[in-house]
Design an enzyme around this catalytic site. Sequence first.
Site, PDB file in Angstrom:
ATOM      1  N   CYS A 139      48.886  16.780   2.786  1.00 25.89           N
ATOM      2  CA  CYS A 139      49.145  17.950   1.821  1.00 25.89           C
ATOM      3  C   CYS A 139      50.064  18.780   2.471  1.00 25.89           C
ATOM      4  O   CYS A 139      50.819  19.509   1.817  1.00 25.89           O
ATOM      5  CB  CYS A 139      47.768  18.522   1.291  1.00 25.89           C
ATOM      6  SG  CYS A 139      46.679  19.273   2.416  1.00 25.89           S
ATOM      7  N   HIS A 170      42.861  22.265   1.107  1.00 25.58           N
ATOM      8  CA  HIS A 170      43.919  21.555   0.383  1.00 25.58           C
ATOM      9  C   HIS A 170      45.195  22.696   0.594  1.00 25.58           C
ATOM     10  O   HIS A 170      44.985  23.783   0.290  1.00 25.58           O
ATOM     11  CB  HIS A 170      43.903  21.104  -0.981  1.00 25.58           C
ATOM     12  CG  HIS A 170      44.968  20.324  -1.702  1.00 25.58           C
ATOM     13  ND1 HIS A 170      45.609  19.396  -1.273  1.00 25.58           N
ATOM     14  CD2 HIS A 170      45.631  20.838  -2.903  1.00 25.58           C
ATOM     15  CE1 HIS A 170      46.600  19.159  -1.991  1.00 25.58           C
ATOM     16  NE2 HIS A 170      46.547  19.945  -2.938  1.00 25.58           N
ATOM     17  N   ASP A 173      52.620  22.024  -6.727  1.00 23.52           N
ATOM     18  CA  ASP A 173      51.727  20.850  -5.865  1.00 23.52           C
ATOM     19  C   ASP A 173      52.549  19.977  -5.764  1.00 23.52           C
ATOM     20  O   ASP A 173      52.433  18.913  -6.758  1.00 23.52           O
ATOM     21  CB  ASP A 173      50.532  20.954  -5.998  1.00 23.52           C
ATOM     22  CG  ASP A 173      49.434  20.514  -4.994  1.00 23.52           C
ATOM     23  OD1 ASP A 173      50.114  19.816  -4.133  1.00 23.52           O
ATOM     24  OD2 ASP A 173      48.210  20.405  -5.067  1.00 23.52           O
TER      25      ASP A 173
END
Length: 685
Positions: free
Chosen positions: A275, A333, A356
Amino acid sequence: MATDGKLASIGEKCQVDLQCAANNKAHRTIEISEKRLLLRRGQSFDINMFFKDGFNPQKERIELAVTNGPNDTKTVIGFTEELNERRWSAVIKSVTKNELSLTITSSPRAIIGRYSFSLQHDYENISYFLGNFVLLFNPWCAADEVYLNSDVQRKEYVLNETGTIYYGGSDYICERDWNFGQFEEDILDICLNLLDNAPKYLKNAKRANRRRCSSVYISRTVSAMVNSAHDQGVIQGRWSSPYTGGEYPGKWSGSIAILRQWQKSNFKPVRYGQCWVFAAVTCTVLRALGIATRVVTNFDSAHDTDANLTIDNYYNVEGDNIGGSSDSIWNFHVWNESWMARDDLVPGFNGWQVVDATPQEESDGTYCCGPASVRAIKEGDLEYNYDAPFVFAEVNAQCANWLVFADGTKMKMDVDVLNVGHFVSTKKCGKDEREDITHLYKYPDGSTEEAEIFKKAKIVIAEPAPEKTLKVSLKVNQPICLGQTVSVSVVVSNKSSEEKVCTVNFWAKKKMYHGNTDKETIKKFKKEITIPAVEDKIIPLELSYKDYGTFPDMYYRMRLITYVTDKLPENNVATMKDIGLLNPPLTIKMMNFNAYVGEKAHVEISFTNPFALPLKKCSMSIEGNGLVDDQTRVKFDDVKPNALAEVRCDFTPKKPGQRKLLVDIDCDLMQNVKGSLKIDVQKKK
């Protein structure tokens, strides 16, 4: 060609000077190049033309034409008395018999990307090619939808080529520096190629190009293209070993090597990322294109696959997650926030938007996420585009952890963290400090405002575990360095007025950052204890390096779980705690008194071996925009147990200004030991 800022012939009639250095300095792109014209939309720029045979503007009756896109869509610009800041326009700044000086401005809503422009007669089909330029978003232009009214924030979120990414766990937050490198000259071209390789562009280039005036469209495209789930994206994700055929995600310290490798391989995905790598590369691309962007970390982050805003985790008595739900809680995250107006939504949702690139769930058939208004997430207005419910769940989903016994009965555990979404973090503007922005995403836990938002979002608040006469907790003194012994205290409290005889069970397991644990147990402990009425019993335990050894990833996380059984089953209690170990700190110092462009600089990196064992297979890599062309790797000697290691290396700075050197050290017993040093590089006098 008229692309190098010098006089370039456009035929026998005249020559042109695009004034690349002066224009790029005014448009804040001079760090990219002094020889190519790189402009921000909605802002004027100047060019000069020199005519061999003289020039009469009234007689010549000329106009400008700019072309863009796969079909060379042309915009004709007639000369006016004054500039029109709302559209493409041009004025004659000055004119003599042999020289013509023009001031031109682009529309603040123009398509971003590659352009060419030419001078043409308005009465005959004759034109003279003037040159090429690239047009970017403009956060300094009030009429641009990405306008950000803060010099401090523009300097941080558009111009800063390095940053800090936060990771680890909510119990102890770690940080690592990242080299975004958006002003390396080839990076901008790679970012434009990224847009050209997007599936929508490959399917209908003309239509996709028209939408490149929109920051919403661009950010959504970049979110999809940084991952490779459905396209020729930049990075292939992998969340557990083996990492065969690629780099372990923790090895990356910057975006430049990743983007260059993707371009060099003819747009094959780079292996591998997780991530924070997706988010860091997304930040590079969006900053390069002119959109203010920052990297954001959410700790105890929920992945709510079924969109019910509830995360139920089921564990057996040894701490193994035994399924029952595809939802999960990640230690952390990382995503991005980009600043833009949301003219596609009702008023009130401009500003920071979540973008994202980590491929988690499909959005309109593509693995991308956002832009989702941060304000909409906080207020529970989840009907607005894009993907607000998913992000809302990441910071707000209700979490219940259950202990499942061999006979199938289950018990809700007392845990240190009952809800998700903690310490939402980003780098503070102008400082190497963490800024907590949780308040931008959610109201305080337990507040009346939170209750109203939950009601709006139709969240059913989980019932707390019932009060019992026994209580158990886990205490660990942190931070703890890798290689050292972890001291754990199991605290059992008897809240009743009677003495209790009970059994304490304890397990410890290694844990990956995405929530799963190893099957192998590090340590088991079981003991019967007697606790007097209204007293606590403390059971000290130790986890030595011999117990835990090496870890499956760079986070060195462990899950501790304990449950206490009483004669009466309704008094049984359990809890669990996740902890992380740390790499030793690096000390980095310049050996030169000053650093100069073009002169060799020397640095010394030192650290203490935290192990009672020698460190072998030792290597160090350094990188830094303006300091090192590419990542440089140096091998060094084994380090004796608990000894001080000192490693020296040198490099030759390429650019002046405030720079940051990033260091990464790997050995057989520890990996991804990170450190950095700010270096003020001066021009040679």
